[in-house]
Each structure stands twice: as C-alpha cells, then as structure tokens.
Scaffold this motif. Sequence first.
Motif, PDB file in Angstrom:
ATOM      1  N   ALA A  10       6.631 -11.416   6.661  1.00 38.07           N
ATOM      2  CA  ALA A  10       6.056 -12.670   6.956  1.00 38.07           C
ATOM      3  C   ALA A  10       7.115 -13.565   7.169  1.00 38.07           C
ATOM      4  CB  ALA A  10       5.621 -12.931   5.518  1.00 38.07           C
ATOM      5  N   GLU A  11       8.523 -13.609   6.590  1.00 43.74           N
ATOM      6  CA  GLU A  11       9.437 -14.384   7.055  1.00 43.74           C
ATOM      7  C   GLU A  11       9.810 -13.974   8.610  1.00 43.74           C
ATOM      8  OE1 GLU A  11      14.042 -15.064   5.271  1.00 43.74           O
ATOM      9  OE2 GLU A  11      12.477 -14.248   4.002  1.00 43.74           O
ATOM     10  N   GLY A  12       9.777 -13.061   9.031  1.00 46.63           N
ATOM     11  CA  GLY A  12      10.064 -12.431  10.360  1.00 46.63           C
ATOM     12  C   GLY A  12       9.193 -13.173  11.329  1.00 46.63           C
ATOM     13  N   TYR A  13       7.905 -12.765  11.005  1.00 46.03           N
ATOM     14  CA  TYR A  13       6.873 -13.585  11.826  1.00 46.03           C
ATOM     15  C   TYR A  13       7.079 -15.238  11.848  1.00 46.03           C
ATOM     16  CZ  TYR A  13       4.090  -9.531  12.193  1.00 46.03           C
ATOM     17  OH  TYR A  13       3.386  -8.134  12.397  1.00 46.03           O
ATOM     18  N   LEU A  14       7.473 -15.849  10.911  1.00 48.62           N
ATOM     19  CA  LEU A  14       7.624 -16.963  10.768  1.00 48.62           C
ATOM     20  C   LEU A  14       8.980 -17.337  11.755  1.00 48.62           C
ATOM     21  CD1 LEU A  14       6.946 -17.893   7.166  1.00 48.62           C
ATOM     22  CD2 LEU A  14       5.644 -18.851   8.931  1.00 48.62           C
ATOM     23  N   GLN A  15       9.672 -16.761  11.721  1.00 50.20           N
ATOM     24  CA  GLN A  15      10.993 -16.813  12.442  1.00 50.20           C
ATOM     25  C   GLN A  15      10.688 -16.634  14.024  1.00 50.20           C
ATOM     26  OE1 GLN A  15      13.822 -14.028  11.026  1.00 50.20           O
ATOM     27  NE2 GLN A  15      14.328 -15.448   9.355  1.00 50.20           N
ATOM     28  N   LEU A  16       9.681 -16.017  14.376  1.00 50.10           N
ATOM     29  CA  LEU A  16       9.123 -15.737  15.740  1.00 50.10           C
ATOM     30  C   LEU A  16       8.015 -16.860  15.829  1.00 50.10           C
ATOM     31  CD1 LEU A  16       9.110 -11.855  15.595  1.00 50.10           C
ATOM     32  CD2 LEU A  16      10.523 -13.401  16.790  1.00 50.10           C
ATOM     33  N   GLU A  17       7.787 -17.676  15.129  1.00 50.83           N
ATOM     34  CA  GLU A  17       6.621 -18.776  15.137  1.00 50.83           C
ATOM     35  C   GLU A  17       5.444 -18.068  15.430  1.00 50.83           C
ATOM     36  OE1 GLU A  17       7.822 -22.128  17.818  1.00 50.83           O
ATOM     37  OE2 GLU A  17       9.919 -22.034  16.893  1.00 50.83           O
ATOM     38  N   MET A  18       5.111 -17.138  14.425  1.00 45.75           N
ATOM     39  CA  MET A  18       3.613 -16.344  14.439  1.00 45.75           C
ATOM     40  C   MET A  18       3.006 -16.561  13.206  1.00 45.75           C
ATOM     41  SD  MET A  18       5.044 -12.995  16.747  1.00 45.75           S
ATOM     42  CE  MET A  18       3.624 -12.213  16.662  1.00 45.75           C
ATOM     43  N   PRO A  19       2.542 -17.677  12.553  1.00 45.51           N
ATOM     44  CA  PRO A  19       2.181 -18.074  11.593  1.00 45.51           C
ATOM     45  C   PRO A  19       0.901 -17.208  11.088  1.00 45.51           C
ATOM     46  CG  PRO A  19       1.802 -19.867  12.948  1.00 45.51           C
ATOM     47  CD  PRO A  19       2.446 -18.882  13.653  1.00 45.51           C
ATOM     48  N   ASP A  20      -0.066 -17.047  12.144  1.00 39.96           N
ATOM     49  CA  ASP A  20      -1.154 -16.182  11.731  1.00 39.96           C
ATOM     50  C   ASP A  20      -0.705 -14.899  11.085  1.00 39.96           C
ATOM     51  OD1 ASP A  20      -2.757 -18.430  12.408  1.00 39.96           O
ATOM     52  OD2 ASP A  20      -2.997 -17.623  14.581  1.00 39.96           O
ATOM     53  N   GLU A  21       0.126 -14.304  11.965  1.00 35.52           N
ATOM     54  CA  GLU A  21       0.650 -12.908  11.271  1.00 35.52           C
ATOM     55  C   GLU A  21       1.346 -12.860   9.985  1.00 35.52           C
ATOM     56  OE1 GLU A  21       0.936 -14.204  14.336  1.00 35.52           O
ATOM     57  OE2 GLU A  21       0.017 -12.806  15.847  1.00 35.52           O
ATOM     58  N   ALA A  22       1.994 -13.958   9.612  1.00 35.71           N
ATOM     59  CA  ALA A  22       2.916 -14.263   8.468  1.00 35.71           C
ATOM     60  C   ALA A  22       1.659 -14.508   7.282  1.00 35.71           C
ATOM     61  CB  ALA A  22       3.557 -15.316   8.656  1.00 35.71           C
ATOM     62  N   MET A  23       0.595 -15.274   7.584  1.00 40.14           N
ATOM     63  CA  MET A  23      -0.266 -15.274   6.757  1.00 40.14           C
ATOM     64  C   MET A  23      -1.123 -14.232   6.311  1.00 40.14           C
ATOM     65  SD  MET A  23      -0.204 -18.421   5.447  1.00 40.14           S
ATOM     66  CE  MET A  23      -1.860 -18.264   4.597  1.00 40.14           C
ATOM     67  N   ARG A  24      -1.340 -13.309   7.223  1.00 40.92           N
ATOM     68  CA  ARG A  24      -1.875 -11.996   7.039  1.00 40.92           C
ATOM     69  C   ARG A  24      -0.967 -11.092   6.000  1.00 40.92           C
ATOM     70  NH1 ARG A  24      -4.354 -12.700  11.885  1.00 40.92           N
ATOM     71  NH2 ARG A  24      -2.824 -11.884  13.313  1.00 40.92           N
ATOM     72  N   GLU A  25       0.172 -11.259   6.459  1.00 42.08           N
ATOM     73  CA  GLU A  25       1.134 -10.311   5.314  1.00 42.08           C
ATOM     74  C   GLU A  25       1.179 -11.071   3.861  1.00 42.08           C
ATOM     75  OE1 GLU A  25       2.996  -7.768   5.911  1.00 42.08           O
ATOM     76  OE2 GLU A  25       2.495  -7.602   8.064  1.00 42.08           O
ATOM     77  N   LEU A  26       1.106 -12.407   3.811  1.00 44.99           N
ATOM     78  CA  LEU A  26       0.980 -13.027   2.465  1.00 44.99           C
ATOM     79  C   LEU A  26      -0.308 -12.841   1.724  1.00 44.99           C
ATOM     80  CD1 LEU A  26       2.804 -16.230   3.491  1.00 44.99           C
ATOM     81  CD2 LEU A  26       3.764 -14.429   2.194  1.00 44.99           C
ATOM     82  N   GLU A  27      -1.339 -12.618   2.589  1.00 51.76           N
ATOM     83  CA  GLU A  27      -2.590 -12.402   1.998  1.00 51.76           C
ATOM     84  C   GLU A  27      -2.966 -11.278   1.327  1.00 51.76           C
ATOM     85  OE1 GLU A  27      -5.246 -13.412   5.213  1.00 51.76           O
ATOM     86  OE2 GLU A  27      -4.943 -15.685   4.898  1.00 51.76           O
ATOM     87  N   GLY A  28      -2.234 -10.192   1.668  1.00 54.68           N
ATOM     88  CA  GLY A  28      -2.137  -8.914   1.179  1.00 54.68           C
ATOM     89  C   GLY A  28      -1.314  -8.525   0.016  1.00 54.68           C
ATOM     90  N   LEU A  29      -0.657  -9.652  -0.485  1.00 57.55           N
ATOM     91  CA  LEU A  29       0.263  -9.684  -1.770  1.00 57.55           C
ATOM     92  C   LEU A  29      -0.500  -9.660  -2.980  1.00 57.55           C
ATOM     93  CD1 LEU A  29       3.039 -12.034  -0.552  1.00 57.55           C
ATOM     94  CD2 LEU A  29       3.302  -9.576  -0.654  1.00 57.55           C
ATOM     95  N   SER A  30      -0.253  -9.133  -4.050  1.00 56.15           N
ATOM     96  CA  SER A  30      -0.817  -9.337  -5.371  1.00 56.15           C
ATOM     97  C   SER A  30      -0.637 -10.663  -5.589  1.00 56.15           C
ATOM     98  CB  SER A  30       0.166  -8.509  -6.453  1.00 56.15           C
ATOM     99  OG  SER A  30       1.178  -9.124  -6.580  1.00 56.15           O
TER     100      SER A  30
END
Length: 153
Positions: A10-30
């Motif tokens: 998620a952090e990497g996606y944000l650095q690449l300015e890809m917030p949708d992908e970052a949110m998908r990573e975060l949504e999969g967390l407990s």
Amino acid sequence: MNEERSLSAAEGYLQLEMPDEAMRELEGLSNQVRQSQHAAELELAAEMMQKRWDRGVELARALCRLRPNKKSYYLHAAFCLHETGDTLAAKSFLMSGPHSLMKDALFHYNMGCYSAVLGDPEEALSYLRKAFALDPALRKTAENDPDLVGVGI
C-alpha cells in the motif's frame, strides 16, 4: 507476514500515486491491523489523493486523538476541512493543534490561505510573511495558489 506485505505494498502504491491499488491492499487487512496508526496514515494519504475530503477529515481527526502532539495530523485534518468548504472549521481546528505548530511553515502558510479565503487579507499576509521566513520556497507555491488570489503577495 502477509499483512506486513500488504502495508508495504500500500505504501509503495501511494508513492507511485496509485491510491486505488493502495486501498485494495488496505481493505484486505484484518480489522485490528486496519485500525493501526500506520494503516490509518496510509488510508488518509489515499483518501487525500482521491480528494475524498470527508473521509480524510474523519481519519485525520482520529489520528489527532491518537497522537495529539503530531503536527502533520492537524495540518491534514484542517486541509481536508478546508477542501470540504468549511474553511472556518479548518482554521479553528488548526489553531487547536499542538504549540509546536507555531514553528511550522505550513501552519503559517495554511493559516494565511484560510484567512484569505475568509476575507482577511491583512491577517493572511501576516501569516504568509511568517511562512516565507521559515521556508522561502513557499513564496513560489503562493504565487499560483488560488486561495491567495487578491492578497497581493
């Protein structure tokens, strides 16, 4: 651990300015990990990139309650409030932050912007002078800031 990998991704996606992908990573967390400070910071960054200001306000305020001495949380919360159109609340919230904000150039810059939007160009200039003294590079930013039109920088 899979959740550490998701946070890192998620952090990497944000650095690449890809917030949708970052949110998908975060949504999969407990739920437990998703409510952690690190995950909340990443979610806040994603929401701000996507200009979802109301959710940004919620997240930033929660982070302020969690870490009341962290300046950046107050700056983010106020900015999100300003972007929702509630500039008076933004200014008030920023003023409620830790005293250490008084030494921060972005505090003075944002207060200048909020003062300008609220119709007080003299107060805006006073804040902006402090901001420029702390960080001269902000003068260039101010030249193109729509909040500061008519202030006479």
